[in-house]
Design a protein around this motif. Structure first.
Motif, mmCIF file in Angstrom:
data_model
loop_
_atom_site.group_PDB
_atom_site.id
_atom_site.type_symbol
_atom_site.label_atom_id
_atom_site.label_comp_id
_atom_site.label_asym_id
_atom_site.label_seq_id
_atom_site.Cartn_x
_atom_site.Cartn_y
_atom_site.Cartn_z
ATOM 1 N N THR A 180 -11.194 31.727 -15.673
ATOM 2 C CA THR A 180 -11.609 30.350 -15.431
ATOM 3 C C THR A 180 -12.171 29.734 -16.711
ATOM 4 O OG1 THR A 180 -12.225 31.146 -13.255
ATOM 5 C CG2 THR A 180 -12.870 28.914 -13.802
ATOM 6 N N ALA A 181 -12.996 30.517 -17.389
ATOM 7 C CA ALA A 181 -13.611 29.999 -18.614
ATOM 8 C C ALA A 181 -12.541 29.668 -19.653
ATOM 9 C CB ALA A 181 -14.604 31.019 -19.164
ATOM 10 N N ILE A 182 -11.513 30.502 -19.727
ATOM 11 C CA ILE A 182 -10.440 30.258 -20.697
ATOM 12 C C ILE A 182 -9.692 28.969 -20.356
ATOM 13 C CG2 ILE A 182 -8.189 31.110 -21.452
ATOM 14 C CD1 ILE A 182 -9.459 33.943 -21.390
ATOM 15 N N LEU A 183 -9.420 28.787 -19.074
ATOM 16 C CA LEU A 183 -8.745 27.556 -18.657
ATOM 17 C C LEU A 183 -9.598 26.337 -19.018
ATOM 18 C CD1 LEU A 183 -6.391 26.220 -17.119
ATOM 19 C CD2 LEU A 183 -7.743 26.452 -15.037
ATOM 20 N N ILE A 184 -10.904 26.462 -18.802
ATOM 21 C CA ILE A 184 -11.794 25.334 -19.091
ATOM 22 C C ILE A 184 -11.844 25.052 -20.600
ATOM 23 C CG2 ILE A 184 -14.192 24.546 -18.997
ATOM 24 C CD1 ILE A 184 -14.420 26.052 -16.321
ATOM 25 N N GLU A 185 -11.848 26.124 -21.378
ATOM 26 C CA GLU A 185 -11.840 25.921 -22.826
ATOM 27 C C GLU A 185 -10.598 25.167 -23.273
ATOM 28 O OE1 GLU A 185 -14.434 29.304 -25.028
ATOM 29 O OE2 GLU A 185 -12.990 28.011 -26.039
ATOM 30 N N GLY A 186 -9.507 25.538 -22.655
ATOM 31 C CA GLY A 186 -8.261 24.844 -22.964
ATOM 32 C C GLY A 186 -8.370 23.376 -22.617
ATOM 33 N N LEU A 187 -8.916 23.095 -21.471
ATOM 34 C CA LEU A 187 -9.065 21.709 -21.019
ATOM 35 C C LEU A 187 -9.968 20.938 -21.969
ATOM 36 C CD1 LEU A 187 -9.415 22.240 -17.178
ATOM 37 C CD2 LEU A 187 -7.679 20.864 -18.333
ATOM 38 N N ARG A 188 -10.985 21.640 -22.462
ATOM 39 C CA ARG A 188 -11.899 20.975 -23.380
ATOM 40 C C ARG A 188 -11.126 20.538 -24.625
ATOM 41 N NH1 ARG A 188 -16.232 24.691 -23.473
ATOM 42 N NH2 ARG A 188 -17.012 23.789 -21.528
ATOM 43 N N LYS A 189 -10.212 21.401 -25.046
ATOM 44 C CA LYS A 189 -9.433 21.072 -26.245
ATOM 45 C C LYS A 189 -8.493 19.897 -25.995
ATOM 46 C CE LYS A 189 -9.334 25.676 -28.186
ATOM 47 N NZ LYS A 189 -8.454 26.837 -28.133
ATOM 48 N N THR A 190 -7.922 19.839 -24.783
ATOM 49 C CA THR A 190 -6.972 18.743 -24.517
ATOM 50 C C THR A 190 -7.686 17.512 -23.967
ATOM 51 O OG1 THR A 190 -6.599 19.432 -22.239
ATOM 52 C CG2 THR A 190 -5.146 20.375 -23.915
ATOM 53 N N GLY A 191 -8.965 17.627 -23.788
ATOM 54 C CA GLY A 191 -9.711 16.492 -23.238
ATOM 55 C C GLY A 191 -9.401 16.261 -21.773
ATOM 56 N N GLY A 192 -9.044 17.322 -21.087
ATOM 57 C CA GLY A 192 -8.826 17.192 -19.649
ATOM 58 C C GLY A 192 -7.374 17.030 -19.278
ATOM 59 N N LYS A 193 -6.524 16.957 -20.280
ATOM 60 C CA LYS A 193 -5.105 16.795 -19.963
ATOM 61 C C LYS A 193 -4.456 18.142 -19.629
ATOM 62 C CE LYS A 193 -2.048 14.645 -22.255
ATOM 63 N NZ LYS A 193 -1.564 14.445 -23.628
ATOM 64 N N GLY A 194 -3.483 18.115 -18.751
ATOM 65 C CA GLY A 194 -2.808 19.360 -18.373
ATOM 66 C C GLY A 194 -1.470 19.499 -19.061
ATOM 67 N N GLY A 195 -0.535 20.118 -18.378
ATOM 68 C CA GLY A 195 0.841 20.235 -18.847
ATOM 69 C C GLY A 195 0.988 21.071 -20.092
ATOM 70 N N ALA A 196 1.996 20.704 -20.901
ATOM 71 C CA ALA A 196 2.340 21.489 -22.077
ATOM 72 C C ALA A 196 1.183 21.559 -23.062
ATOM 73 C CB ALA A 196 3.581 20.895 -22.749
ATOM 74 N N ALA A 197 0.424 20.449 -23.178
ATOM 75 C CA ALA A 197 -0.696 20.422 -24.115
ATOM 76 C C ALA A 197 -1.700 21.504 -23.764
ATOM 77 C CB ALA A 197 -1.365 19.043 -24.079
ATOM 78 N N LEU A 198 -2.011 21.585 -22.505
ATOM 79 C CA LEU A 198 -2.986 22.585 -22.053
ATOM 80 C C LEU A 198 -2.442 23.990 -22.291
ATOM 81 C CD1 LEU A 198 -5.631 23.292 -20.649
ATOM 82 C CD2 LEU A 198 -4.502 22.968 -18.454
ATOM 83 N N ARG A 199 -1.169 24.162 -21.975
ATOM 84 C CA ARG A 199 -0.544 25.471 -22.173
ATOM 85 C C ARG A 199 -0.699 25.926 -23.620
ATOM 86 N NH1 ARG A 199 5.704 25.119 -22.391
ATOM 87 N NH2 ARG A 199 5.063 24.020 -24.285
ATOM 88 N N ASP A 200 -0.351 25.018 -24.524
ATOM 89 C CA ASP A 200 -0.402 25.395 -25.937
ATOM 90 C C ASP A 200 -1.824 25.631 -26.396
ATOM 91 O OD1 ASP A 200 2.284 25.183 -25.846
ATOM 92 O OD2 ASP A 200 2.360 23.126 -26.634
ATOM 93 N N ALA A 201 -2.739 24.832 -25.873
ATOM 94 C CA ALA A 201 -4.135 24.991 -26.263
ATOM 95 C C ALA A 201 -4.650 26.363 -25.846
ATOM 96 C CB ALA A 201 -4.983 23.887 -25.625
ATOM 97 N N ILE A 202 -4.309 26.760 -24.616
ATOM 98 C CA ILE A 202 -4.786 28.064 -24.147
ATOM 99 C C ILE A 202 -4.168 29.179 -24.981
ATOM 100 C CG2 ILE A 202 -4.785 29.686 -22.219
ATOM 101 C CD1 ILE A 202 -4.715 27.266 -20.329
ATOM 102 N N ALA A 203 -2.880 29.054 -25.223
ATOM 103 C CA ALA A 203 -2.167 30.116 -25.937
ATOM 104 C C ALA A 203 -2.714 30.296 -27.346
ATOM 105 C CB ALA A 203 -0.682 29.806 -25.971
ATOM 106 N N ALA A 204 -3.173 29.212 -27.950
ATOM 107 C CA ALA A 204 -3.575 29.277 -29.348
ATOM 108 C C ALA A 204 -4.970 29.870 -29.531
ATOM 109 C CB ALA A 204 -3.520 27.869 -29.949
ATOM 110 N N GLY A 205 -5.788 29.838 -28.475
ATOM 111 C CA GLY A 205 -7.199 30.176 -28.636
ATOM 112 C C GLY A 205 -7.482 31.654 -28.784
ATOM 113 N N ALA A 206 -8.700 31.945 -29.213
ATOM 114 C CA ALA A 206 -9.217 33.312 -29.188
ATOM 115 C C ALA A 206 -10.549 33.235 -28.461
ATOM 116 C CB ALA A 206 -9.416 33.844 -30.599
#
Ligand SMILES: Nc1ncnc2c1ncn2[C@@H]1O[C@H](COP(=O)(O)OP(=O)(O)OP(=O)(O)O)[C@@H](O)[C@H]1O
Ligand SMILES: Nc1ncnc2c1ncn2[C@@H]1O[C@H](COP(=O)(O)OP(=O)(O)OP(=O)(O)O)[C@@H](O)[C@H]1O
Ligand SMILES: [Mg+2]
Ligand SMILES: [Mg+2]
Lengths: 287, 293, 234, 359, 268
Positions: free
Chosen positions: D283-309
């Motif tokens: 859950t925390a990882i998903l939220i971190e991704g959302l923080r990076k995309t500013g709440g947007k989902g879709g491909a942006a969120l996918r890439d944001a999650i994949a890129a993180g550590a």
């Protein structure tokens, strides 16, 4: 040695099956109902056993409370749930019973939690060597001994006493049984009491052997129980005992030598189907 | 909207499946606690064939054939047992089915088969296909009831020994009922696999068999509209029950029990009684209903 | 012994018998006659407590038993050999008799049983067979024997001669006369009208659930209109 | 509000794990909301019960996507249900972070799938290494006959030759089994040096207490399914000395983990377990991704999650190209009625998660 | 007996044993086309069992049954029925879920129900209803056609059994105590019906304890006792045999008057 041990383990398992199936047999023999909800009393027994033992430290008290309360609830279940639908075709009671079982399972989960309960310090775990390195826990020995004794008594009651004949008469023709002075309710209450108390008895033992009671613990025994009463020829106490022990042993060997092909349930039912192909009236049927 | 479509599709499949059981249990009086096994045979057949590149539409008749064949084999084996013995035997069949499928690596074993390829059909299109097949099945059931076969099956349901004395080849008819019923279950299975895009051993176990029997009994055993209603309602119930969360299975179980306890003839029985009451209110003579002695 | 006052009974809303009044004198045989569907069996089953009493009273030795359950009625001395025999099919002949003797002390069983076996020796040969395997006639004997095991004051027998061969019918009728001599009251339903008229003291004729004729058997036999119209004699 | 979905078994056989998972996920959401959510918007966790059944999971996932229109979702459930839901999230292009379901096909469903726990094969390989670390050779496998147990066994058998292990015998049992008498009699006759037994706490508890009661004294190795206090409660004194491979270290000095351990106990009323920790992490990882995309989902969120550590209670994580994680395996042992650190298996080569091209 | 006419049904050396009990012990007899044969004997003599072994309900221990020269041994019940047997059972077993007429119609549909496929493809039942009504009328219960059997008195159900057997259009009709439970008038009427059916060409075997009616309508009797055939011949011949009288009637006076009443009735 392994052979003996597997047989011994089969007998332990078979004893528990026998205790559970007995209540099913009694109810089936009496009312021709496949009483799936019976397994709820098995679970109930397990819970009461653990709770009472943990609270008071007395296993004896636990057995008594479990059996008494399950017995009384059995009577209540008969009066409230089955009595009004006795005249309906059998599948009505079957579905009602399944509904009840599902509801009970959930009730146990909601009341006692999903993860189940355990004994704080499980009693009767001491190992006893019987002969030549063959060991049993106290609990295992007692469950085997208890089963044989109880079933012996019941078999005697069923076949040789007036009460037994009265019970059997209500099976053939309840109305006429009434006309010969038999109070149907008393007979049926008695059967539900004994059957449910025995299921609870089995439940306490299983809780002891596994040190775990769960809401779902009744599911497998309940349908195994159904298979056993069929194998036993439906309605006979002796047949049920023999069938249960046989199935216990078949499973015991099956889980070792057949587990690559079939799981335990499938082994049990494959055995059942095989038997019914050759003896459609069951393995130990009188007829 | 897509959610409703998916729900309707699931309902359609349940209706088809329940009707197929109704042929065996309602019409022919052979209680089956293992009907999900044939749903499974159909679902696996269709899924495997789809995976092998055969078009989904072509897998449907093959799924029916496979399920029907297994049905006949099980039927043959079941001919010797009756009533409750039969119920338990069929229960055994479903455990055996699950137990065997579990061990077959070529069927995906424990994991089952997922990502089943399907036809180029929109969700709505697939829903219409399902509903059309369910409707066709319903029509078939009504037809069978009306035909001579229906009369014979009804007789067998009540008293097969007397049917024999009336010159009826009882085993043949039972097998016919089994074959038709299980083939239709196979069809439902094909749709099931396609709808969920996943089949696994646990989807076709005892619980499934019980729940489809519940649908039939809940609706009113033997009554085609009743069974349709029962299947549609009970299959949608869990989704609606999400609201009551933790208590949904409790309520489901309780409902099954209460229904049997207070209206053993199912919804169809309630409706029939209501209609009768309506007719009586209009002044027609009260009908005498003879209880069986 | 037994008095029915304005008895109505039936199934659900359906009334099978309406307003039947009948008195059975102690130590007599009363024949209840009538065509198929007249309500004879329903009357018997109502007295035994298995068909709903819709109206009226059932007095056994002056006491109203209309509300007490069937298993109590048999203790008050009422026994029935019902239509269709209704034996305990999965029980042996001996156990069927045993059930008949349940309300009696266990010690008396042997004695009571032997009494029944002297009445129907054929049963003695089949003591261990299941009741369901008996021939039609044997079943009838067992049904009567089972009722006798309760040592009733009043025995109700539905279709005594049904399926019995002449020899056994004779035997049964002689037994009835013997029982009457011993003080037992008997309510007999019979299609074999001439036999019934010959043995009974009183006759009651039912038609569609109500009494069309009541009186002594002697009088009945002398009423040609009655015998022709209702008793199917010719 | 920003809606994220959560499917979890709250009824049925897996309800206990489901509850831990829900606690974990709620903690992650609460923590994020306490920090002000995402650009001031609160995060809303939509929870549905899937009974750990594939059949229930499909409508649940459909509902999350269609009705609630979640931007991302977390699986707090078992493999069967997760896999069934995966297809639906994938085709709706909703990123789906899986907490502890270990079925391999989940991440292969598509690029919107992520998994924060080690796959069964990987853990199985870790198990083999652990056996070798213990200096044992003769192993008996007791395998739970489901996807979890079978993938573990596959991994173990895969790595066994590397460590020169001798698998004397393998036995399978069903998930409903609680009575192992026959099996134990046979194991005794096999006379192994160590037993590698897969299962959940409700199987493992009775299994291990029955083995110890029957006089088997050799070490027993379990896995994530054992993780939790419940196992110790059921097995009682017999639990002492049991080993398991898992992802949550109870004696961790890492602040996120220590923090999580304390918070979980406070929220749930019992000690933390792997299931909760994994759900928290997912859950925390998903939220971190959302923080990076500013709440947007879709491909942006996918890439944001994949890129993180990520530094999570279950360790330091990154995703590979198949969106599987690479991380260490924690070995825990029961001592004085509690799980404690035994060792850590760090072997990036052996424990490498499968990648896109390599199975 | 006419030796030239080949027998329709030939039972030879039939033995039926239940455990230790010989219910039927080495019984042989022929049924000649067109005759009405009475099968009588004490209770438990084995009449029903014999009839059941002819129809295949009971599997005989040994013995041989031939219909029209064709052996029926080992054939399942339904095949024997389709070869031309029909049975009206001692204990009535109507289908309670369907009307009286539908009960008979079902039997009349033998043509359609011969194969499951044929049954599936046919809906119409007008001709069968016709046959059904005719059969009901023949046994005198046409008025009950549309009622449910569950609430009918025994007398109606007994006749329904006979009607159902008739609707099968058999070559040989086997009747097991059709008159039991009917009053003398009704019994007389049904017996006359049976005789009438026989006169129209139907071969009938009748088991019955109503000796008066048996003597009146049967052309020939076979007497069983304790599983054995103890006599056969015309009613008069048979009744004059002391063995029969001893087994069946008992030696005392009531029985004597019973017989004279019965035989008297035959002449009435
Ligand atoms: N279980 C029942 N439910 C409804 N109606 C019934 C039931 N049993 C009998 N009846 C009806 O009650 C009426 C009286 O039947 P009953 O059996 O008492 O007649 P009976 O005089 O004994 O006839 P029989 O001589 O044929 O035995 C009949 O119209 C019958 O249809
Ligand atoms: N299935 C069976 N198992 C054991 N014994 C049986 C079975 N069926 C019949 N019998 C016995 O066989 C004997 C003959 O029975 P059967 O029914 O043929 O007599 P029946 O001549 O028809 O007599 P009734 O005139 O009384 O109907 C009886 O003693 C009976 O108890
Ligand atoms: Mg009557
Ligand atoms: Mg007979």
């Amino acid at each position: 040695m392994l052979f003996v041990e597997l047989i011994a383990q089969g007998l332990v398992q078979g004893s528990i099956y026998a205790l559970i199936a007995l209540g099913l047999t009694l109810v089936y023999g009496l009312l021709r109902i496949l009483h799936v909800a019976h397994a709820a009393f098995f679970t109930l027994g397990g819970y009461i056993g653990v709770l009472v033992t943990n609270a008071t430290g007395s296993l004896t008290l636990a057995f008594l409370t479990a059996m008494l309360s399950a017995g009384l609830m059995g009577i209540a279940m008969y009066r409230l749930c089955y009595e009004p639908i006795l005249k309906q075709p059998p599948f009505v009671a079957l579905i009602a019973s399944i509904g009840l079982y599902i509801a009970f399972e959930e009730l146990f989960r909601i009341v006692f939690g999903a993860s189940g309960l355990s004994y704080q310090s499980p009693p009767l775990q001491k190992q006893i060597e019987v002969f030549g390195g063959l060991t049993f826990s106290q609990a295992e020995l007692m469950v085997m001994g208890g089963t044989v004794v109880i079933i012996g008594i019941l078999g005697y009651l069923q076949n040789r006493t007036r009460v037994g004949v009265a019970c059997q008469a209500t099976v053939s023709d309840p109305q006429m049984a009434e006309s010969f002075g038999i109070k149907l309710r008393t007979v049926r209450d008695l059967n539900f009491f004994i059957g449910s108390a025995l299921a609870a008895f089995a439940g306490v033992w299983v809780a002891l052997l596994n040190n775990l009671v769960e809401p779902t613990m009744g599911a497998v025994p309940s349908y195994k129980g159904l298979a056993i009463i069929v194998l036993g020829g439906m309605g006979s106490v002796r047949g049920t005992l023999l069938a249960a022990l046989t199935l216990g042993i078949v499973e015991s060997f099956g889980t070792i030598y057949l587990s690559q092909f079939l799981d335990r349930n499938a082994i049990a039912f494959a055995f059942l189907i095989l038997v019914l192909m050759f003896r459609p009236q069951g393995l130990f049927s009188k007829r | 909207m897509a959610y409703e479509i998916s729900l309707l599709t699931a309902m359609g499949i349940s209706v088809l499946f329940a009707l197929s059981l109704n042929l065996i249990t309602g019409l022919c009086g052979q209680i089956s606690l293992g009907h999900a096994a044939f749903l499974g045979v159909g679902a696996y057949t269709s899924a495997m064939l789809c995976k092998a590149g055969i078009p989904f539409y072509a897998t449907m008749p093959l799924a029916m054939l496979a399920a029907g064949l297994v049905g006949v084999v099980v039927g043959l084996a079941s001919l010797r047992v009756r009533d409750d013995f039969l119920a338990i035997t069929t229960m055994g069949v479903v455990f055996l089915f699950v137990g065997i499928v579990r061990q077959q690596d070529w069927l995906g074993g424990e994991l089952g088969i997922s990502a089943i390829p399907g036809p180029d059909l929109s969700k709505t299109g697939f829903m219409w296909l399902t509903l059309a097949l369910a409707a066709a099945t319903a029509a078939l059931c009504v037809y069978i009831r009306k035909s001579w076969m229906g009369k014979v099956l009804n007789g067998i349901a009540e008293d097969e020994d007397t049917m024999r004395i009336m010159g009826i080849d009882v085993p043949r008819y039972k097998l016919a009922a089994f074959a038709i019923g299980t083939a239709l279950a196979g069809l439902a299975g094909a749709l099931y696999g396609q709808h969920f895009k996943y089949v696994g051993p646990d989807s076709f176990g005892f619980i499934e068999s019980i729940s489809v029997l519940s649908m039939v009994v809940f609706g009113g055993i033997g009554s085609v509209p009743g069974v349709i209603f029962g299947a549609a309602l009970l299959s949608a119930l869990p989704a609606w029950f999400q609201v009551i969360g933790d208590y949904k299975l409790l309520v489901y179980g309780g409902l099954l029990f209460l229904m049997m306890r207070f209206s053993p003839t199912g919804v169809a029985g309630i409706v029939r009684r209501a209609l009768k009451r309506g007719a009586n209110a209009k002044g027609s003579k009260p009908a005498i209903t003879g209880a069986k002695p | 012994m037994l008095e029915l006052k304005n008895l109505s009974c039936g199934y659900g809303a359906f009334q099978a018998v309406g307003g039947l009044s009948l008195t059975l004198r102690t130590g007599t045989i009363t024949g209840l006659l009538g065509a198929n569907g007249a309500g004879k069996s329903s009357t018997l089953m109502c007295i035994a407590g298995h068909v709903a009493l819709q109206q009226g009273q059932i007095l056994l030795e002056g006491q109203d038993i209309g509300a007490i359950p069937p298993h109590e009625r048999v203790r008050r001395g009422l026994a029935i050999s019902p239509e269709g025999r209704r034996l305990f099919k999965d029980l042996s002949v001996e156990d069927n008799l045993r059930v008949g003797g349940l309300i009696r002390p266990a010690a008396e069983f042997k004695h009571d049983r032997d009494y029944v076996l002297t009445l129907f020796p054929r049963l003695g040969e089949r003591l261990n067979s299941l009741a369901s395997n008996l021939s039609g006639g044997e079943q009838q004997m067992l049904a009567i024997g089972r009722a006798l095991m309760t040592r009733p004051k009043l025995i109700m027998i539905d279709e005594l001669s049904l399926g019995l061969m002449p020899k056994i019918i004779d035997l049964c009728y002689r037994a009835l006369q013997q029982l009457r001599q011993d003080g037992m009251t008997i309510l007999l339903v019979e299609q074999n009208t001439d036999r019934a008229l010959a043995v009974a003291d009183d006759i009651c004729v039912l038609e569609s659930g109500s009494t069309v004729w009541q009186g002594s058997a002697a009088a009945a036999a002398q009423d040609p209109a009655l015998t022709a119209a209702y008793l199917g004699l010719h | 509000d920003i809606k994220i979905g959560f499917n979890v078994p709250l009824t049925g056989f897996a309800a206990f794990d489901g509850n831990s998972a829900l606690q974990g996920a709620k903690l992650a959401v609460a923590e994020a909301n306490a920090k002000g959510g995402i650009n001031g918007e609160k995060i809303d966790l939509i929870v549905y019960d899937d009974q750990a059944s594939a059949k229930e999971a499909t409508p649940v996932a459909t509902k999350l996507v269609e009705k609630d229109q979640v931007v991302g979702a977390v699986s707090g459930s078992y493999s069967a249900s997760t896999r069934a839901a995966a297809g639906i999230f994938q085709s709706a292009k909703v990123p789906y972070v899986v907490a502890y379901a270990i079925d391999p096909s989940v991440t292969r469903t598509g690029d919107y799938m992520f998994r924060v726990s080690s796959m069964g094969e990987v853990q199985g390989r870790g198990g083999a290494k652990l056996v070798s670390n213990l200096g044992k050779k003769r192993v008996v496998l007791v395998t739970l006959k489901n996807d979890f147990g079978q993938t573990l066994a596959a991994g173990f058998k895969d790595a066994a030759p590397k460590f020169d292990l001798n698998i004397v015998n393998e036995y399978e049992y069903g998930i409903q089994e609680r009575q192992f008498g026959a099996l134990i009699a046979k194991i005794k006759s096999d006379n192994p040096e160590v037993i590698y037994a897969s299962g959940y706490y409700f199987n493992a508890g009775p299994l291990i207490s029955q083995m110890r009661a029957a006089g088997i004294t050799v070490p027993i190795i379990g896995q994530e399914g054992y993780d939790g206090e419940k196992f110790i409660e059921i097995a009682g004194p017999a639990a002492e000395g049991t080993l398991m491979t898992t992802s949550l270290d109870r004696d961790s000095e890492v602040p996120v983990t220590k923090d999580y351990l304390a918070q979980f106990r406070k929220a749930a009323g019992y000690g933390a377990d792997m299931v909760g920790a994994s759900s928290f992490s997912a859950t925390a990882i998903l939220i971190e991704g959302l923080r990076k995309t500013g709440g947007k989902g879709g491909a942006a969120l996918r890439d944001a999650i994949a890129a993180g550590a990520y530094d999570m209670p279950i360790g330091h994580l990154t995703f590979n190209d198949l969106h599987e994680v690479n991380k260490d395996i924690q070995v825990q042992i029961v001592k004085d009625k509690a799980w404690h650190r035994h060792s850590v298996i760090h072997d990036p080569v052996l424990l490498a998660a499968p990648t896109k091209d390599k199975k | 007996m006419n030796a030239a006419t080949p027998a329709l049904l030939q039972v030879s050396n039939m033995v039926v044993r239940f455990g230790g009990l010989s219910a039927v012990a080495d019984v042989s007899f022929d049924v000649i086309p067109g005759e009405l044969l009475g099968l009588i004997g004490p209770n438990g003599a084995g009449k029903t069992t014999l009839m059941r072994s002819i129809t295949g309900v009971v599997r005989p221990t040994s013995g041989d049954v031939q219909l029209n020269g064709e052996s029926l041994n080992g054939m399942p019940i339904h095949k024997r029925i389709r070869k031309g047997l029909a049975l009206s059972q001692q204990l009535v077993k109507p289908f309670r879920g369907i009307s009286v007429l539908d009960n008979v119609t079902l039997a009349a549909g033998a043509e359609r129900t011969g194969s499951a496929l044929k049954a599936l493809l046919h809906l119409s039942q007008t001709t069968e209803n016709e046959i059904g009504r005719e059969a009901l009328a023949r046994v005198g219960i046409a008025d009950y056609a549309h009622q449910m059997p569950g609430i009918q008195p025994l007398g109606v159900l007994k006749r329904l059994e006979v009607a159902r057997a008739l609707a099968l259009k058999p070559k040989l009709l086997l009747l097991d105590e059709p008159l039991a439970g009917l009053n003398s008038k009704e019994a007389h009427a049904l017996a006359s019906t049976i005789a009438e059916i026989n006169r129209q060409g139907m071969t009938i075997v009748l088991i019955e304890h109503n000796l008066g009616e048996v003597m009146r309508i049967c052309q020939r009797l076979v007497v069983l006792d304790n599983g054995r055939k103890i006599a056969s011949g015309t009613p008069r011949e048979v009744m004059d045999q002391p063995a029969v009288r001893a087994a069946y009637l008992g030696g005392d006076t009531i029985a004597e008057t019973g017989v004279s009443a019965a035989t008297g009735a035959a002449h009435a």
